[in-house]
Design a protein around this motif. Structure first.
Motif, PDB file in Angstrom:
ATOM      1  N   SER B 828       0.829  -1.201   0.000  1.00 30.37           N
ATOM      2  CA  SER B 828       0.000   0.000   0.000  1.00 30.37           C
ATOM      3  C   SER B 828       0.861   1.248   0.000  1.00 30.37           C
ATOM      4  O   SER B 828       0.441   2.302  -0.468  1.00 30.37           O
ATOM      5  CB  SER B 828      -0.968  -0.008   1.168  1.00 30.37           C
ATOM      6  OG  SER B 828      -0.263   0.025   2.372  1.00 30.37           O
ATOM      7  N   LEU B 831       1.807   2.034  -3.640  1.00 32.96           N
ATOM      8  CA  LEU B 831       0.769   2.629  -4.486  1.00 32.96           C
ATOM      9  C   LEU B 831       1.036   4.108  -4.688  1.00 32.96           C
ATOM     10  O   LEU B 831       0.503   4.727  -5.595  1.00 32.96           O
ATOM     11  CB  LEU B 831      -0.606   2.454  -3.839  1.00 32.96           C
ATOM     12  CG  LEU B 831      -1.172   1.034  -3.870  1.00 32.96           C
ATOM     13  CD1 LEU B 831      -2.434   0.969  -3.044  1.00 32.96           C
ATOM     14  CD2 LEU B 831      -1.478   0.623  -5.292  1.00 32.96           C
ATOM     15  N   ASN B 832       1.879   4.653  -3.829  1.00 27.87           N
ATOM     16  CA  ASN B 832       2.156   6.069  -3.841  1.00 27.87           C
ATOM     17  C   ASN B 832       3.473   6.406  -4.516  1.00 27.87           C
ATOM     18  O   ASN B 832       3.971   7.504  -4.412  1.00 27.87           O
ATOM     19  CB  ASN B 832       2.246   6.524  -2.381  1.00 27.87           C
ATOM     20  CG  ASN B 832       1.494   7.779  -2.187  1.00 27.87           C
ATOM     21  OD1 ASN B 832       1.063   8.397  -3.144  1.00 27.87           O
ATOM     22  ND2 ASN B 832       1.350   8.164  -0.947  1.00 27.87           N
ATOM     23  N   PRO B 834       6.528   7.449  -6.878  1.00 32.78           N
ATOM     24  CA  PRO B 834       6.577   8.522  -7.876  1.00 32.78           C
ATOM     25  C   PRO B 834       6.497   8.045  -9.325  1.00 32.78           C
ATOM     26  O   PRO B 834       6.147   8.827 -10.205  1.00 32.78           O
ATOM     27  CB  PRO B 834       7.925   9.202  -7.622  1.00 32.78           C
ATOM     28  CG  PRO B 834       8.645   8.355  -6.667  1.00 32.78           C
ATOM     29  CD  PRO B 834       7.671   7.508  -5.960  1.00 32.78           C
ATOM     30  N   LYS B 835       6.800   6.775  -9.585  1.00 33.78           N
ATOM     31  CA  LYS B 835       6.790   6.339 -10.977  1.00 33.78           C
ATOM     32  C   LYS B 835       5.521   5.557 -11.297  1.00 33.78           C
ATOM     33  O   LYS B 835       5.117   4.681 -10.539  1.00 33.78           O
ATOM     34  CB  LYS B 835       7.999   5.432 -11.239  1.00 33.78           C
ATOM     35  CG  LYS B 835       9.280   6.186 -11.350  1.00 33.78           C
ATOM     36  CD  LYS B 835       9.286   6.965 -12.635  1.00 33.78           C
ATOM     37  CE  LYS B 835      10.584   7.675 -12.862  1.00 33.78           C
ATOM     38  NZ  LYS B 835      10.524   8.518 -14.041  1.00 33.78           N
ATOM     39  N   ARG B 836       4.948   5.864 -12.456  1.00 33.95           N
ATOM     40  CA  ARG B 836       3.672   5.256 -12.818  1.00 33.95           C
ATOM     41  C   ARG B 836       3.773   3.746 -12.984  1.00 33.95           C
ATOM     42  O   ARG B 836       2.898   2.998 -12.558  1.00 33.95           O
ATOM     43  CB  ARG B 836       3.156   5.872 -14.114  1.00 33.95           C
ATOM     44  CG  ARG B 836       1.774   5.367 -14.493  1.00 33.95           C
ATOM     45  CD  ARG B 836       1.152   6.187 -15.562  1.00 33.95           C
ATOM     46  NE  ARG B 836       0.994   7.555 -15.137  1.00 33.95           N
ATOM     47  CZ  ARG B 836       1.492   8.610 -15.763  1.00 33.95           C
ATOM     48  NH1 ARG B 836       2.196   8.445 -16.861  1.00 33.95           N
ATOM     49  NH2 ARG B 836       1.316   9.823 -15.296  1.00 33.95           N
ATOM     50  N   ALA B 837       4.849   3.271 -13.605  1.00 35.78           N
ATOM     51  CA  ALA B 837       4.969   1.829 -13.860  1.00 35.78           C
ATOM     52  C   ALA B 837       4.951   1.062 -12.549  1.00 35.78           C
ATOM     53  O   ALA B 837       4.334   0.001 -12.439  1.00 35.78           O
ATOM     54  CB  ALA B 837       6.253   1.553 -14.625  1.00 35.78           C
ATOM     55  N   ARG B 839       3.557   2.065  -9.753  1.00 40.03           N
ATOM     56  CA  ARG B 839       2.207   2.140  -9.180  1.00 40.03           C
ATOM     57  C   ARG B 839       1.306   1.080  -9.806  1.00 40.03           C
ATOM     58  O   ARG B 839       0.528   0.405  -9.121  1.00 40.03           O
ATOM     59  CB  ARG B 839       1.592   3.517  -9.421  1.00 40.03           C
ATOM     60  CG  ARG B 839       2.221   4.648  -8.641  1.00 40.03           C
ATOM     61  CD  ARG B 839       1.298   5.843  -8.589  1.00 40.03           C
ATOM     62  NE  ARG B 839       1.165   6.539  -9.853  1.00 40.03           N
ATOM     63  CZ  ARG B 839       1.913   7.579 -10.208  1.00 40.03           C
ATOM     64  NH1 ARG B 839       2.852   8.017  -9.398  1.00 40.03           N
ATOM     65  NH2 ARG B 839       1.720   8.163 -11.375  1.00 40.03           N
ATOM     66  N   GLN B 840       1.431   0.938 -11.124  1.00 36.36           N
ATOM     67  CA  GLN B 840       0.544  -0.020 -11.793  1.00 36.36           C
ATOM     68  C   GLN B 840       0.869  -1.443 -11.375  1.00 36.36           C
ATOM     69  O   GLN B 840      -0.031  -2.263 -11.166  1.00 36.36           O
ATOM     70  CB  GLN B 840       0.656   0.150 -13.309  1.00 36.36           C
ATOM     71  CG  GLN B 840      -0.089   1.377 -13.753  1.00 36.36           C
ATOM     72  CD  GLN B 840       0.092   1.685 -15.209  1.00 36.36           C
ATOM     73  OE1 GLN B 840       1.059   1.283 -15.851  1.00 36.36           O
ATOM     74  NE2 GLN B 840      -0.870   2.416 -15.758  1.00 36.36           N
ATOM     75  N   VAL B 843      -0.644  -2.083  -8.026  1.00 32.34           N
ATOM     76  CA  VAL B 843      -2.082  -2.381  -8.057  1.00 32.34           C
ATOM     77  C   VAL B 843      -2.304  -3.857  -8.368  1.00 32.34           C
ATOM     78  O   VAL B 843      -3.100  -4.552  -7.728  1.00 32.34           O
ATOM     79  CB  VAL B 843      -2.791  -1.493  -9.098  1.00 32.34           C
ATOM     80  CG1 VAL B 843      -4.210  -1.957  -9.321  1.00 32.34           C
ATOM     81  CG2 VAL B 843      -2.776  -0.056  -8.652  1.00 32.34           C
ATOM     82  N   ARG B 846      -1.276  -5.967  -5.371  1.00 32.81           N
ATOM     83  CA  ARG B 846      -2.238  -5.875  -4.287  1.00 32.81           C
ATOM     84  C   ARG B 846      -3.448  -6.755  -4.582  1.00 32.81           C
ATOM     85  O   ARG B 846      -3.935  -7.475  -3.721  1.00 32.81           O
ATOM     86  CB  ARG B 846      -2.668  -4.423  -4.137  1.00 32.81           C
ATOM     87  CG  ARG B 846      -3.372  -4.125  -2.863  1.00 32.81           C
ATOM     88  CD  ARG B 846      -3.803  -2.676  -2.838  1.00 32.81           C
ATOM     89  NE  ARG B 846      -4.542  -2.394  -1.637  1.00 32.81           N
ATOM     90  CZ  ARG B 846      -5.753  -2.849  -1.370  1.00 32.81           C
ATOM     91  NH1 ARG B 846      -6.355  -3.606  -2.232  1.00 32.81           N
ATOM     92  NH2 ARG B 846      -6.342  -2.566  -0.238  1.00 32.81           N
ATOM     93  N   GLN B 847      -3.908  -6.690  -5.819  1.00 37.20           N
ATOM     94  CA  GLN B 847      -5.047  -7.507  -6.202  1.00 37.20           C
ATOM     95  C   GLN B 847      -4.723  -8.991  -6.075  1.00 37.20           C
ATOM     96  O   GLN B 847      -5.513  -9.781  -5.568  1.00 37.20           O
ATOM     97  CB  GLN B 847      -5.447  -7.172  -7.646  1.00 37.20           C
ATOM     98  CG  GLN B 847      -6.616  -7.952  -8.179  1.00 37.20           C
ATOM     99  CD  GLN B 847      -7.812  -7.891  -7.285  1.00 37.20           C
ATOM    100  OE1 GLN B 847      -8.027  -6.905  -6.575  1.00 37.20           O
ATOM    101  NE2 GLN B 847      -8.587  -8.944  -7.284  1.00 37.20           N
ATOM    102  N   PHE B 859     -13.523 -16.395  -6.005  1.00 35.95           N
ATOM    103  CA  PHE B 859     -12.086 -16.618  -6.077  1.00 35.95           C
ATOM    104  C   PHE B 859     -11.703 -17.909  -5.395  1.00 35.95           C
ATOM    105  O   PHE B 859     -12.189 -18.219  -4.341  1.00 35.95           O
ATOM    106  CB  PHE B 859     -11.356 -15.444  -5.431  1.00 35.95           C
ATOM    107  CG  PHE B 859     -11.548 -14.182  -6.226  1.00 35.95           C
ATOM    108  CD1 PHE B 859     -10.869 -14.032  -7.425  1.00 35.95           C
ATOM    109  CD2 PHE B 859     -12.415 -13.224  -5.822  1.00 35.95           C
ATOM    110  CE1 PHE B 859     -11.057 -12.883  -8.170  1.00 35.95           C
ATOM    111  CE2 PHE B 859     -12.601 -12.067  -6.560  1.00 35.95           C
ATOM    112  CZ  PHE B 859     -11.924 -11.901  -7.740  1.00 35.95           C
TER     113      PHE B 859
END
Lengths: 154, 859
Positions: B828, B831-832, B834-837, B839-840, B843, B846-847, B859
């Motif tokens: 978590s 998720l914050n 600085p780089k978008r890759a 962050r993705q 996600v 985490r899932q 599931f």
């Protein structure tokens, strides 16, 4: 309790071309609307096997984000004026964004002005923390939300 | 089939109109089909069907097409819209379809081509505003004013489609060529009458129109007109040259308009290769004069309006259109390089070396490989190295003030590549020439040895002050000679090998890396000539290795811990070991020596020579410096250590990094391109020999410094070994890998090796066998990865660590469930990032981890 589908014949649009993003190797990538849009555009509609993007419920322009304050505002347009699935869609959006962003982000979800008959009450419902939590504790609703969010993985 | 022709035609039309997909591709320098709309499978099949039925029965289908109402309606409506952007979307689609129909009809046979031209061409010319040629053959003066008017896009596009089909018909088929299309054919005569006007119209469109669509088709049109085979349409030389001149002026003047520039270059290249292939000798000589010579002159001009890299792009592009052009161009390039280099040596004209560097890069990366692939002319390849050496020979004094490393590197690269492509005889000539320049330089005679010894006896401080006491000219000569040696084939003998070995060993100590690489290449290739060519060099491999090791070898009979030399050379007391010990306060020679030894070791490793073991043992000795002999089986007199190795940590680190040089692939030397002798699976073999030695050493080692250095060496070996042998040893390796990861986490300098090691871990985690090995250590792995998620220095490390965690989530539920909360908490935060890759990935991770325990029934 309606027996049939709320909106039996939705208008389906083409998906917008997905642009591959070029990353800036040196700078930091700020959170921008397109990033959020990429997370939510494939959420499936509760009633039809189409994504929210294809039904024009969502668009990139309807999202605003302020990274410093940690706030996201999404506006969506239900397909018809009396859509009672609007709250479900809003719930799906909220859950998805909860999964994709750190807990300190504040998310506001609204229907776009003039698009729904009960606009004010729907907006209130969508942003009320207690009502959202109560909804998510309902197993049927939870299941529906999970299907909408993760249908492409099942 | 004939009865149903009408129905078939209707069906085809329907299928195509409904199957063309938007959006259309935009106009770039890549070739488009039609207007760039994407045709799905149905459309493609429909068009193939159309092709087939026309071939079977052209007259019937062509009448259907010609009389078709839809097509005629479209032709009528295109006159309304002048430019591409004005046409509405449906109109563009229909235009595209009509273009495809006409194109397919026209290219099936000469008869159908005639029919199509007859029906449509005059009309299109009328729409474009080009007047009919009157009987006397000249055009009225109204022509020039008409041409400067904007061309109607729809007519332009359809006209191009017709011309393209006609051209493809004639150029593609040899039977038609032999029949030699007579002047009575409609398409021939139409083209004859209009080609001049069309050329002028297209040229002016290119010059004036700002729209991409117009530019694309005008360039295409000019290219088509220029590439009609001569027997089909004898185009006047003046017309042909005017097309070339138009393109050339765009290249030299309008370089800011990217699309136009690229299209012009591409068109010129296509024209050049076409006329070369079809042996149109007149056109070839025009091309040479107008295009090739002009472009070569651009490079020598000191004119800076056009950016130099763009000039080089143009020149290398045009070179690739044909061998004769490239040979001419390479001459021009070489002249420019020699001029620039000689200016540099004489330090005239304080230009920046960038231009020379670009020239050399273009030469090594684009021109040389192309020449090699397309004929490999030894005389041409030989020229460059010989001339460079002659130049150096003639410039006895370099007046350069500052060593331009980039320029030296570029020259070395060009030298290496040029020599590598040469045959053995040519390489022989080059190396003889190089040696003659070398022997007249200040290196020889090798009196360096004695002076060095004296310095050592005086305490070695002088050496400490100026390690690199090579003059600039000497450094150039040495580096270039080393480059020649690196690129030499195994069969090429090296003159006076013993002398050269001494030279390289001395200069290695002074820090010359090319000398080390050259020495490595020599030991790799020496003695590998085939039995037929018994070329007697003055030194065999065994002798060479003995010379090298005699000056470096560990003497295990005396005090085990002391590195001492026992051999002498020519009576001088020079020894490698002395150089290391004598200069106590300065680590550089030791580090240089280790570097030298690692390149030598690499040469031996590649060929599979057993001496590589001795080399690795020396490195391991360095790594275990604090250890007394008990851990090390080779030492005999373990108790006596009167003269301990007191090595600076930087020296020990260089010994660990030596393993990186041993295992990694180098672009610069000791690879297939430079004719290295490579025994298959050498990496796997090294891995299997080193692991049983390294593993116990690491496990039992208490000293933190040597443990971390051993881990470093381990990491270097693991990162470059193929995955398969690692997977089979995965269980034993994982604990050490995890230790290395946590150790390398601290210093920013280690980020690259950390990343490579993490990639190895991810390879293990994504493999079934590897996953089984990881299960027992799952907890440690997760701990390690969660620390790496926040690694601040490199985004790829964070991203890969998260991907590894995703892979971990697939392990058996019972094993990973205890760590779920820990992972979710760590993620978590990510998720914050600085780089978008990152962050993705977070996600996704985490899932993945959240869903291993969920209340949902799915599931």
């Amino acid at each position: 309790m309606t027996l049939g589908l709320i909106n039996a014949n939705p208008v389906v649009h083409a998906k917008k071309e997905r642009v591959a993003r070029t990353e800036d190797p040196h700078g930091d990538d700020a959170v921008d609307p397109l990033e959020i849009y990429d997370f939510v555009r494939d959420i499936r509609d509760p009633e039809h096997p189409y994504s929210l993007e294809q039904l024009s419920v969502l668009s990139e322009e309807s999202i605003t984000v302020d990274e410093k304050l940690g706030r996201i505002l999404i506006t969506f347009t239900p397909t018809i004026q009396h859509c009672s699935m609007a709250t479900v869609i809003g719930l799906c959006l909220r859950v998805k964004l909860q999964h994709c962003f750190p807990p300190h982000y504040k998310v506001d979800i609204k229907v776009s002005p003039g698009s729904h008959a009960n606009e004010e009450s729907v907006n209130k419902q969508l942003n009320d923390k207690e009502r959202v939590a109560a909804a998510l504790e309902n197993p049927n609703l939870r299941q529906l939300v999970d299907e909408c969010l993760y249908s492409n993985e099942l | 089939m004939l009865k149903h022709a009408g129905a078939i035609w209707l069906a085809i039309k329907d299928a195509i109109y409904n199957s063309i997909e938007e959006p259309a591709l935009s106009f770039t320098s890549e070739s488009l089909v039609g207007l760039g709309f994407q045709e799905n499978e149905i459309a493609k099949e429909a068009l193939t069907l159309l092709q087939r039925v026309i071939v079977q029965n052209d007259s019937l289908y062509l009448s259907l097409i010609v009389k078709d109402e839809d097509i005629n309606m479209i032709l009528n409506t295109i006159t309304i819209y002048e430019s591409y952007n004005d046409i509405y979307l449906q109109g563009k689609l229909k235009l595209h379809v009509v273009g495809r129909f006409l194109s397919i009809s026209a290219r099936s046979s000469i008869a159908s081509c005639n029919r199509v031209f007859e029906s449509y061409f005059p009309r299109l010319m009328e729409i474009l505003g080009l007047p009919v040629k009157n009987l006397s053959g000249d055009h009225s003066p109204i022509v020039s004013s008409l041409i400067s008017k904007r061309l109607n896009f729809g007519a332009l596009y359809l006209c191009i489609e017709l011309l393209a089909s006609y051209r493809d018909l004639t150029a593609g088929s040899k039977e038609i060529a032999s029949k030699s299309i007579s002047a009575s054919e409609t398409c021939y005569s139409m083209l004859q009458s209009y080609s001049n006007l069309l050329t002028k119209a297209f040229c002016s469109t290119l010059a004036t129109s700002p729209q991409d669509a117009d530019i694309y088709f005008a360039a295409k049109g000019l290219q088509i007109l220029a590439t009609f085979p001569g027997y089909v349409s004898p185009m006047l030389t003046s017309e042909f040259e005017s097309i070339l001149i138009t393109f050339m002026s765009i290249i030299t003047l309008h370089f800011k308009k990217t699309l136009l520039w690229k299209l012009s270059l591409k068109a010129l290249v296509n024209i050049g290769s076409f006329i070369d292939e079809y042996h149109e000798s007149e056109k070839v000589s025009s091309y040479m004069g107008v295009v090739v010579e002009k472009i070569v002159s651009l490079v020598s001009l000191d004119d800076f309006t056009m950016p130099f890299p763009l000039k080089l792009e143009a020149i290398s592009g045009i070179g690739t259109s044909g061998l004769s052009y490239m040979l001419k161009i390479v001459q021009g390039l070489e002249e420019a390089i020699y001029t620039n280099l000689s200016e540099f040596y004489a330090h005239e004209n304080m230009k920046s070396p960038d231009i020379t560097v670009w020239l050399l890069e273009c030469y090594s990366n684009k021109v040389l490989p192309w020449i090699h692939e397309n004929g490999s002319f030894d005389e041409v390849l030989l020229r460059f190295p010989v001339n460079v050496w002659s130049q150096i020979e003639s410039h006895v004094d370099f007046s350069i003030q500052v060593q331009e490393m980039e320029l030296l590197d570029a020259t070395m690269t060009a030298m290496r590549h040029a020599v590598a492509f040469c045959s053995v005889e040519s390489q022989n000539k080059i190396i003889q020439k190089a040696y003659s320049v070398l022997s007249s330089s200040s290196f020889f005679p090798l009196k360096e040895f004695t002076s060095l010894t004296i310095q050592f006896q005086l305490g070695g401080l002088q050496l400490a002050q100026k390690i690199d006491n090579l003059s600039y000219r000497d450094e150039w000569i040495l580096s270039l000679f080393a480059s020649v040696v690196i690129a030499a084939r195994p069969q090429t003998p090296i003159p006076n090998l013993k002398e050269i070995l001494q030279l390289f060993m001395t200069t290695i100590l002074k820090g010359s890396v090319p000398a080390a690489q050259a020495l490595g290449s020599i030991v790799n290739k020496l003695g590998k000539e085939s039995n037929e060519l018994k070329i007697s060099s003055d030194c065999t491999l065994e002798e060479a290795l003995e010379t090298i090791f005699r000056t470096m070898l560990w003497n295990s009979h005396d005090n085990g811990a002391v590195m001492k030399c026992s051999g002498t050379n020519n009576g001088s007391e020079m020894s490698f070991a002395d150089s290391c010990l004598g200069v106590v306060n300065n680590n550089l020679p030791q580090i240089h020596a280790v570097t030298g030894l690692s390149w030598i070791g690499k040469g031996l490793l590649l060929r599979g020579h057993e001496k590589v073991k001795d080399v690795t043992m020396i490195f391991l000795e360095f790594l275990l410096e604090n250890n007394k002999a008990d851990a090390f089986p080779l030492k005999q007199n373990s108790l006596e250590s009167s003269c301990e190795l007191d090595l600076h940590p930087s020296v020990i680190k260089s010994a660990a990094d030596a393993f990186h040089i041993l295992m990694s692939d180098s672009e610069v030397c000791l690879n297939r391109k430079f004719h290295a002798v490579i025994r298959p699976l050498y990496k796997q073999r090294f891995f299997s020999t080193m692991m049983p030695i390294l593993q116990p050493l690491i496990m039992k080692n208490d000293s933190s410094l040597s443990r971390s250095m051993l881990c470093r060496a381990f990491a270097h070996i693991i990162c470059d070994t193929p995955l398969t042998p690692i997977l089979s040893e995965a269980k034993k390796l994982i604990p050490i890998i995890l230790d290395c990861l946590s150790m390398l986490n601290k210093d920013i300098q280690d980020k690259d090796i950390l990343y490579s090691l993490l990639l190895v871990l991810s390879g293990i985690l994504t493999d079934k066998k590897g996953q089984e090995a990881v299960i027992e250590n799952a907890h440690h792995v997760v701990n390690n990865l969660t620390k790496l998620i926040v690694y601040p220095h490199m985004m790829l490390v964070r991203e890969t660590a998260i991907q590894c965690l995703v892979a971990m989530s697939e392990l058996p539920h019972a094993r990973i469930y205890p760590m779920r909360i820990q992972v979710l908490r760590a993620i978590s935060n990510a998720l914050n990032d600085p780089k978008r890759a990152v962050r993705q990935e977070a996600v996704r991770c985490r899932q993945a981890w959240a869903s291993i325990a969920s209340r949902s029934l799915h599931f």
